[in-house]
Design an enzyme around this catalytic site. Structure first.
Site, PDB file in Angstrom:
ATOM      1  N   SER A  62      -1.266  -4.517  17.582  1.00 49.79           N
ATOM      2  CA  SER A  62      -1.286  -3.075  17.819  1.00 49.79           C
ATOM      3  C   SER A  62      -2.064  -2.618  19.040  1.00 49.79           C
ATOM      4  O   SER A  62      -2.035  -1.436  19.375  1.00 49.79           O
ATOM      5  CB  SER A  62      -1.840  -2.348  16.603  1.00 49.79           C
ATOM      6  OG  SER A  62      -0.867  -2.365  15.600  1.00 49.79           O
ATOM      7  N   TYR A 159      -1.647   5.946   9.129  1.00 55.48           N
ATOM      8  CA  TYR A 159      -1.236   4.940  10.102  1.00 55.48           C
ATOM      9  C   TYR A 159       0.170   4.433   9.793  1.00 55.48           C
ATOM     10  O   TYR A 159       0.472   4.105   8.636  1.00 55.48           O
ATOM     11  CB  TYR A 159      -2.210   3.756  10.045  1.00 55.48           C
ATOM     12  CG  TYR A 159      -1.932   2.702  11.076  1.00 55.48           C
ATOM     13  CD1 TYR A 159      -1.038   1.672  10.830  1.00 55.48           C
ATOM     14  CD2 TYR A 159      -2.561   2.741  12.311  1.00 55.48           C
ATOM     15  CE1 TYR A 159      -0.767   0.711  11.780  1.00 55.48           C
ATOM     16  CE2 TYR A 159      -2.296   1.770  13.271  1.00 55.48           C
ATOM     17  CZ  TYR A 159      -1.400   0.767  13.002  1.00 55.48           C
ATOM     18  OH  TYR A 159      -1.140  -0.194  13.942  1.00 55.48           O
ATOM     19  N   ASN A 161       3.446   2.035  11.785  1.00 52.58           N
ATOM     20  CA  ASN A 161       4.124   1.414  12.918  1.00 52.58           C
ATOM     21  C   ASN A 161       5.374   2.178  13.314  1.00 52.58           C
ATOM     22  O   ASN A 161       5.773   2.145  14.482  1.00 52.58           O
ATOM     23  CB  ASN A 161       4.488  -0.032  12.575  1.00 52.58           C
ATOM     24  CG  ASN A 161       3.260  -0.917  12.537  1.00 52.58           C
ATOM     25  OD1 ASN A 161       2.586  -1.085  13.543  1.00 52.58           O
ATOM     26  ND2 ASN A 161       2.936  -1.428  11.360  1.00 52.58           N
TER      27      ASN A 161
HETATM   28  C1  LIG Z   1      -3.855  -3.105  11.674  1.00 50.40           C
HETATM   29  C2  LIG Z   1      -3.360  -3.146  13.094  1.00 50.40           C
HETATM   30  N1  LIG Z   1      -1.935  -2.992  13.102  1.00 50.40           N
HETATM   31  C3  LIG Z   1      -1.180  -3.816  13.861  1.00 50.40           C
HETATM   32  O1  LIG Z   1      -1.651  -4.582  14.672  1.00 50.40           O
HETATM   33  C4  LIG Z   1       0.289  -3.870  13.464  1.00 50.40           C
HETATM   34  C5  LIG Z   1       1.180  -4.273  14.588  1.00 50.40           C
HETATM   35  N2  LIG Z   1       0.336  -4.856  12.400  1.00 50.40           N
HETATM   36  C6  LIG Z   1       0.575  -4.509  11.124  1.00 50.40           C
HETATM   37  O2  LIG Z   1       0.931  -3.408  10.808  1.00 50.40           O
HETATM   38  C7  LIG Z   1       0.366  -5.610  10.086  1.00 50.40           C
HETATM   39  C8  LIG Z   1       1.671  -6.287   9.693  1.00 50.40           C
HETATM   40  C9  LIG Z   1       1.392  -7.341   8.626  1.00 50.40           C
HETATM   41  C10 LIG Z   1       0.477  -8.431   9.138  1.00 50.40           C
HETATM   42  C11 LIG Z   1       0.240  -9.537   8.108  1.00 50.40           C
HETATM   43  N3  LIG Z   1      -0.203  -9.005   6.808  1.00 50.40           N
HETATM   44  C12 LIG Z   1       0.525  -9.169   5.690  1.00 50.40           C
HETATM   45  O3  LIG Z   1       1.608  -9.714   5.679  1.00 50.40           O
HETATM   46  C13 LIG Z   1      -0.091  -8.600   4.434  1.00 50.40           C
HETATM   47  N4  LIG Z   1       0.757  -8.830   3.260  1.00 50.40           N
HETATM   48  C14 LIG Z   1      -0.855 -10.440   8.644  1.00 50.40           C
HETATM   49  O4  LIG Z   1      -2.032 -10.245   8.278  1.00 50.40           O
HETATM   50  O5  LIG Z   1      -0.534 -11.285   9.496  1.00 50.40           O
HETATM   51  C15 LIG Z   1      -4.098  -2.063  13.837  1.00 50.40           C
HETATM   52  O6  LIG Z   1      -3.525  -1.042  14.149  1.00 50.40           O
HETATM   53  O7  LIG Z   1      -5.265  -2.263  14.060  1.00 50.40           O
END
Ligand SMILES: C[C@@H](NC(=O)[C@@H](C)NC(=O)CCCC[C@H](NC(=O)C[NH3+])C(=O)[O-])C(=O)O
Length: 351
Positions: A62, A159, A161
């Site tokens: 992100s 939040y 995506n």
């Molecule tokens: C939080 C972060 N957001 C991002 O970077 C976006 C791109 N990532 C996500 O929404 C997490 C997707 C799942 C990851 C997976 N988790 C799972 O699959 C949980 N069941 C993993 O941890 O790799 C931000 O904005 O700081």
């Protein structure tokens, strides 16, 4: 400069804690008035044991949202769209509520649900089912619209995506070109970010890079090497590849006004709280963390399968930290890695 020197022992302690909690490796790069300080621990490849290398590229998740926001705000500066106009004015009929504005997307106040919640409810099966898939932006928006809205437009921070899938659509609609061209022309090339790329839907990371490892939900199940994937489930919300040095350059340049006008930087850094701690805030595609020493740092965090990232800078752009651990779905690693911020920006704790 009255800024305290970075506590690099404290940075190393945080990196070691990330590794002790399950990351194969971790690294951090601090850039400040007294120059650059880099530290690495562990390995970037747990099969052949290659040590973590601060020159290596990785998926920034992100943190990509801040790159996408810079492009969109440059388009606002160029008069191509306005922040408080409804998205409907530029993408007619896409969203079911014409009260959702461009600003709501950048502040996560649109109410559009995050389709990654159901997508990755079962972490490894969810990842395996999308790692080689290519989605259109429309398909990602449709996945979100199939879920209930999370708030009335503008009412609260939720939040998602999905907001940055729509941002990517806006950029492509207004420029008439793929979003990759906008990143390249407007950010990567001017700032000479040679390790930074947007290669969606290519699954490989070119050049020297870190391998990422995804923790399964069930304790005892094997780690999954998640390095190669399209990241098509995220695209302009999370598919940029970069390096510690390039992230330092990007956050410093952003804060120093190299990419956006002073007025637009004022808008970008106008924040609202994201939780009850009083230390975590969100502006336009940008997080603000208020550290224990009173220093406020601006940037973004990233979580993509196999990679945790922090990329933050002080408001004057004089000090910047980027940190990465090559594992994910492991909250204790992410929390440990976050300890690099206090050490780097607040310096040694007075004894
Ligand atoms: C939080 C972060 N957001 C991002 O970077 C976006 C791109 N990532 C996500 O929404 C997490 C997707 C799942 C990851 C997976 N988790 C799972 O699959 C949980 N069941 C993993 O941890 O790799 C931000 O904005 O700081």
């Amino acid at each position: 400069d009255t800024a305290p020197a970075p506590d690099m022992e404290g940075v190393v302690a945080a990196l070691n804690a990330a590794v002790a909690n399950g990351a194969p490796g971790a690294m951090a790069r601090f850039s400040g008035p007294d120059g650059v300080r880099s530290r690495t621990v562990g390995v970037q490849d747990r099969v052949n044991g290659t040590p973590m290398d601060v020159r290596s590229r990785f998926r920034i998740g992100s943190v990509s949202k801040t790159f996408s926001t810079v492009v969109l705000l440059q388009l606002v500066q160029e008069g191509r769209l306005t922040l408080d106009a409804p998205v409907d004015a530029y993408l007619p009929g896409l969203l079911p509520d014409d009260r959702i504005t461009v600003r709501h997307l950048l502040t996560h106040r649109s109410g559009l649900a995050d389709y990654t919640d159901p997508m990755f409810a079962n972490t490894v099966p969810g990842f395996e089912s999308v790692r080689n898939r290519v989605f259109t932006y429309q398909e990602l928006v449709d996945l979100s619209l199939a879920l209930p809205r999370t708030t009335e437009p503008g009412v609260s921070y939720k939040y998602s995506n999905a907001n940055f899938a729509v941002v990517g659509m806006l950029i492509e609609k207004l420029t008439g070109r793929p979003v990759a061209d906008a990143y390249q022309r407007r950010i990567f090339k001017p700032l000479k970010l040679r390790d930074t790329s947007y290669v969606h839907p290519e699954t490989r990371i070119a050049g020297r890079h870190v391998r990422g490892y995804l923790y399964p939900d069930a304790a005892g199940d094997p780690l999954v090497d998640s390095t190669e994937q399209t990241v098509s489930w995220a695209q302009s919300a999370g598919a940029v590849i970069s390096s510690p040095a390039d992230l330092n350059t990007f956050t410093r340049a952003l804060m120093r006004g190299r990419l956006l006008s002073p007025a637009m930087m004022e808008a970008m850094t106008t924040v609202t709280p994201t939780d009850a701690t009083g230390t975590r805030f969100y502006g336009l595609g940008l997080r603000r963390y208020d550290l224990s020493c009173g220093t406020q740092v601006y940037g973004h965090t990233g979580t993509v399968q196999g990679f945790y990232t922090y990329a933050f800078s002080t408001r004057d752009g004089r000090r910047s930290l980027s940190a990465m651990a090559n594992s994910s779905n492991r909250g204790v690693v992410n929390t440990a890695l976050g300890g690099t911020l206090e050490a780097a920006f607040c310096g040694k704790k007075p004894t």
